[in-house]
Design a protein around this motif. Structure first.
Motif, PDB file in Angstrom:
ATOM      1  N   LEU A  55      11.234  19.619 -10.815  1.00 55.29           N
ATOM      2  CA  LEU A  55      10.121  19.879 -12.391  1.00 55.29           C
ATOM      3  C   LEU A  55      10.648  20.777 -13.556  1.00 55.29           C
ATOM      4  N   ARG A  56      10.920  21.535 -12.607  1.00 54.60           N
ATOM      5  CA  ARG A  56      12.030  22.517 -13.275  1.00 54.60           C
ATOM      6  C   ARG A  56      13.558  23.695 -12.646  1.00 54.60           C
ATOM      7  N   GLU A  57      13.991  24.207 -13.293  1.00 53.59           N
ATOM      8  CA  GLU A  57      15.144  24.816 -13.048  1.00 53.59           C
ATOM      9  C   GLU A  57      15.376  26.068 -13.126  1.00 53.59           C
ATOM     10  N   THR A  58      15.348  26.561 -11.793  1.00 52.03           N
ATOM     11  CA  THR A  58      15.059  28.517 -11.823  1.00 52.03           C
ATOM     12  C   THR A  58      15.997  28.211 -10.781  1.00 52.03           C
ATOM     13  N   PRO A  59      16.107  29.469 -10.315  1.00 54.50           N
ATOM     14  CA  PRO A  59      16.527  30.042  -8.476  1.00 54.50           C
ATOM     15  C   PRO A  59      15.447  31.422  -8.267  1.00 54.50           C
ATOM     16  N   PHE A  60      14.333  30.174  -8.196  1.00 54.69           N
ATOM     17  CA  PHE A  60      13.048  30.461  -7.343  1.00 54.69           C
ATOM     18  C   PHE A  60      12.538  29.551  -6.310  1.00 54.69           C
ATOM     19  N   ARG A  61      11.787  29.882  -5.757  1.00 56.65           N
ATOM     20  CA  ARG A  61      11.798  28.450  -5.051  1.00 56.65           C
ATOM     21  C   ARG A  61      10.015  28.241  -5.506  1.00 56.65           C
ATOM     22  N   GLU A  62      10.211  27.262  -5.845  1.00 49.49           N
ATOM     23  CA  GLU A  62       9.246  26.692  -6.494  1.00 49.49           C
ATOM     24  C   GLU A  62       8.393  25.410  -5.435  1.00 49.49           C
ATOM     25  N   SER A  63       7.220  24.851  -5.268  1.00 49.17           N
ATOM     26  CA  SER A  63       7.109  24.029  -4.397  1.00 49.17           C
ATOM     27  C   SER A  63       5.219  23.647  -4.408  1.00 49.17           C
ATOM     28  N   SER A  74      -2.124  13.242 -14.997  1.00 48.90           N
ATOM     29  CA  SER A  74      -0.661  13.695 -15.495  1.00 48.90           C
ATOM     30  C   SER A  74      -0.225  14.444 -16.264  1.00 48.90           C
ATOM     31  N   ARG A  75      -1.713  14.593 -16.721  1.00 49.55           N
ATOM     32  CA  ARG A  75      -0.838  15.967 -17.749  1.00 49.55           C
ATOM     33  C   ARG A  75      -0.269  17.354 -17.692  1.00 49.55           C
ATOM     34  N   PHE A  76      -0.577  17.765 -16.124  1.00 52.30           N
ATOM     35  CA  PHE A  76      -0.764  19.467 -16.172  1.00 52.30           C
ATOM     36  C   PHE A  76      -0.374  19.368 -14.487  1.00 52.30           C
ATOM     37  N   VAL A  77       0.434  20.348 -14.221  1.00 47.90           N
ATOM     38  CA  VAL A  77       0.872  20.271 -12.697  1.00 47.90           C
ATOM     39  C   VAL A  77       0.265  21.699 -12.376  1.00 47.90           C
ATOM     40  N   ALA A  78      -0.489  21.767 -11.007  1.00 51.16           N
ATOM     41  CA  ALA A  78      -0.009  23.243 -10.622  1.00 51.16           C
ATOM     42  C   ALA A  78       0.925  23.342  -9.203  1.00 51.16           C
ATOM     43  N   TYR A  79       1.620  24.433  -9.714  1.00 50.44           N
ATOM     44  CA  TYR A  79       2.711  24.448  -8.073  1.00 50.44           C
ATOM     45  C   TYR A  79       2.903  25.832  -7.810  1.00 50.44           C
ATOM     46  N   ILE A  80       3.616  26.111  -7.012  1.00 53.17           N
ATOM     47  CA  ILE A  80       3.321  27.626  -6.256  1.00 53.17           C
ATOM     48  C   ILE A  80       4.631  28.483  -6.546  1.00 53.17           C
ATOM     49  N   SER A  81       5.226  29.588  -6.917  1.00 52.40           N
ATOM     50  CA  SER A  81       7.027  29.750  -7.560  1.00 52.40           C
ATOM     51  C   SER A  81       6.790  31.104  -6.600  1.00 52.40           C
ATOM     52  N   ASN A  82       7.228  31.922  -5.964  1.00 51.90           N
ATOM     53  CA  ASN A  82       8.008  32.686  -4.959  1.00 51.90           C
ATOM     54  C   ASN A  82       8.639  33.604  -7.012  1.00 51.90           C
TER      55      ASN A  82
END
Length: 92
Positions: free
Chosen positions: A5-13, A21-29
């Motif tokens: 969903l996003r391109e970052t150097p972090f672990r996101e899951s 379906s207009r918003f998303v919750a997720y974890i990131s480190n």
């Protein structure tokens, strides 16, 4: 199937989509530990960190809340999306 969903150097899951379906919750480190974030979908650049002392396994509720776990306790945060993305304080 796994999709980014996003391109970052972090672990996101653990992405969880809002009921409409207009918003998303997720974890990131990205802060050095797992925290819960909410952002619009598709990504418009607006996102909020809704946990402050760590968080895992976010899940949207039916009434505009995001639930997540932190150190064995369940927390809920009210999310408003109109007129803009806003989050209340997490409550145990």
């Amino acid at each position: 199937m796994r999709q980014s969903l996003r391109e970052t150097p972090f672990r996101e899951s653990f992405a969880s989509f809002s009921p409409e379906s207009r918003f998303v919750a997720y974890i990131s480190n990205e802060t050095g530990r797992n925290e819960v974030f909410v952002q619009s979908f598709p990504d418009s650049g607006k996102r909020l960190q809704i946990s402050g002392n760590g968080g895992d396994f976010p899940m949207w509720g039916r009434n505009g809340e995001v639930f997540f776990w932190n150190e064995g306790s369940l927390f809920a945060t009210k999310i408003e999306t109109i007129p803009e993305l806003w989050a209340g304080q997490p409550k145990k």
